[in-house]
Design a protein around this motif. Structure first.
Motif, PDB file in Angstrom:
ATOM      1  N   MET A  47       0.847  -1.179   0.000  1.00  0.00           N
ATOM      2  CA  MET A  47       0.000   0.000   0.000  1.00  0.00           C
ATOM      3  C   MET A  47       0.892   1.242   0.000  1.00  0.00           C
ATOM      4  SD  MET A  47      -2.975   0.729   2.696  1.00  0.00           S
ATOM      5  CE  MET A  47      -4.207   1.853   2.280  1.00  0.00           C
ATOM      6  N   THR A  48       0.636   2.173  -0.873  1.00  0.00           N
ATOM      7  CA  THR A  48       1.450   3.376  -0.956  1.00  0.00           C
ATOM      8  C   THR A  48       0.760   4.523  -0.229  1.00  0.00           C
ATOM      9  OG1 THR A  48       0.423   4.008  -3.044  1.00  0.00           O
ATOM     10  CG2 THR A  48       2.463   2.719  -3.177  1.00  0.00           C
ATOM     11  N   ALA A  49       1.592   5.333   0.400  1.00  0.00           N
ATOM     12  CA  ALA A  49       1.063   6.499   1.115  1.00  0.00           C
ATOM     13  C   ALA A  49       0.776   7.609   0.111  1.00  0.00           C
ATOM     14  CB  ALA A  49       2.071   6.981   2.156  1.00  0.00           C
ATOM     15  N   THR A  50      -0.301   8.311   0.331  1.00  0.00           N
ATOM     16  CA  THR A  50      -0.663   9.429  -0.523  1.00  0.00           C
ATOM     17  C   THR A  50       0.118  10.656  -0.079  1.00  0.00           C
ATOM     18  OG1 THR A  50      -2.880   8.511  -0.729  1.00  0.00           O
ATOM     19  CG2 THR A  50      -2.582  10.806  -1.381  1.00  0.00           C
ATOM     20  N   ARG A  51       0.800  11.282  -1.002  1.00  0.00           N
ATOM     21  CA  ARG A  51       1.574  12.478  -0.686  1.00  0.00           C
ATOM     22  C   ARG A  51       0.662  13.696  -0.786  1.00  0.00           C
ATOM     23  NH1 ARG A  51       6.924  12.003   0.060  1.00  0.00           N
ATOM     24  NH2 ARG A  51       7.123  14.208  -0.335  1.00  0.00           N
ATOM     25  N   ASP A  52       0.845  14.593   0.121  1.00  0.00           N
ATOM     26  CA  ASP A  52       0.063  15.828   0.136  1.00  0.00           C
ATOM     27  C   ASP A  52       0.915  16.927  -0.491  1.00  0.00           C
ATOM     28  OD1 ASP A  52      -1.387  18.109   0.649  1.00  0.00           O
ATOM     29  OD2 ASP A  52      -1.487  17.814   2.817  1.00  0.00           O
ATOM     30  N   ASP A  96       3.971  19.273   1.180  1.00  0.00           N
ATOM     31  CA  ASP A  96       5.317  19.267   0.626  1.00  0.00           C
ATOM     32  C   ASP A  96       5.763  20.679   0.251  1.00  0.00           C
ATOM     33  OD1 ASP A  96       5.302  16.539   0.952  1.00  0.00           O
ATOM     34  OD2 ASP A  96       5.033  16.078  -1.185  1.00  0.00           O
TER      35      ASP A  96
END
Length: 170
Positions: A1-6, A10
């Motif tokens: 599962m990949t983390a969603t980047r904000d 950033d």
């Protein structure tokens, strides 16, 4: 599962990193200017900070160290030449007979005003190309930044003592 980047987070983080880099360079430049000013005029750094802090109110040495965010021993060492020069004096503390309050003498107020004028006279020409409104805006924002960092890092009261009206607005 990949983390969603904000992306907003950033971007804010990158902006904060850039601000801290610029602030670090500004602090180094201000420190170098202060050393040069001290060599030429004899007053900067901690002694000047002490005079500025005492210009707003008398203070015990320990409280003064807290306001300036420096060690009490640094205040003690800096006070000796200021007292010897007749710029600062110890006065009876009406709240505690065992303690003393530090205050500016008339000579101390005169020397502080002279130092402020010398420093301002030196830097004003450097800002001649700046719009005065930009100088005022930068001053307000730097004051706000100092307050935000002081409060956010739980460093106690601001180094310059009492809050100005600009500090109460966000």
């Amino acid at each position: 599962m990949t983390a969603t980047r904000d992306p907003q987070h950033d971007e804010r983080t990158a902006g904060t990193a850039e601000l801290l880099d610029v602030l670090g360079r500004l602090i180094r430049t201000a420190r170098a200017a202060g050393h040069r000013h001290q060599a030429e005029y004899g007053l900067s750094g901690t002694p000047l900070g002490i005079l500025k802090a005492l210009s707003t109110a008398e203070s015990r040495a320990g409280d003064l160290a807290g306001r300036l965010q420096i060690a009490p021993s640094v205040v003690s060492r800096a006070l000796v030449p200021l007292e010897q020069a007749g710029l600062v004096e110890r006065r009876h503390d009406p709240d505690d007979a065992r303690a003393a309050r530090l205050g500016l003498t008339d000579a101390g107020r005169d020397r502080l005003e002279s130092a402020r004028r010398e420093f301002s006279d030196r830097f004003t020409p450097l800002l001649d190309a700046w719009d005065p409104a930009d100088v005022a805006t930068l001053t307000r924002l730097m004051d706000r930044l100092e307050s935000t960092l002081t409060e956010g890092l739980d460093l106690g009261s601001p180094a310059h003592g009492s809050r100005s009206p600009a500090r109460t607005s966000s």
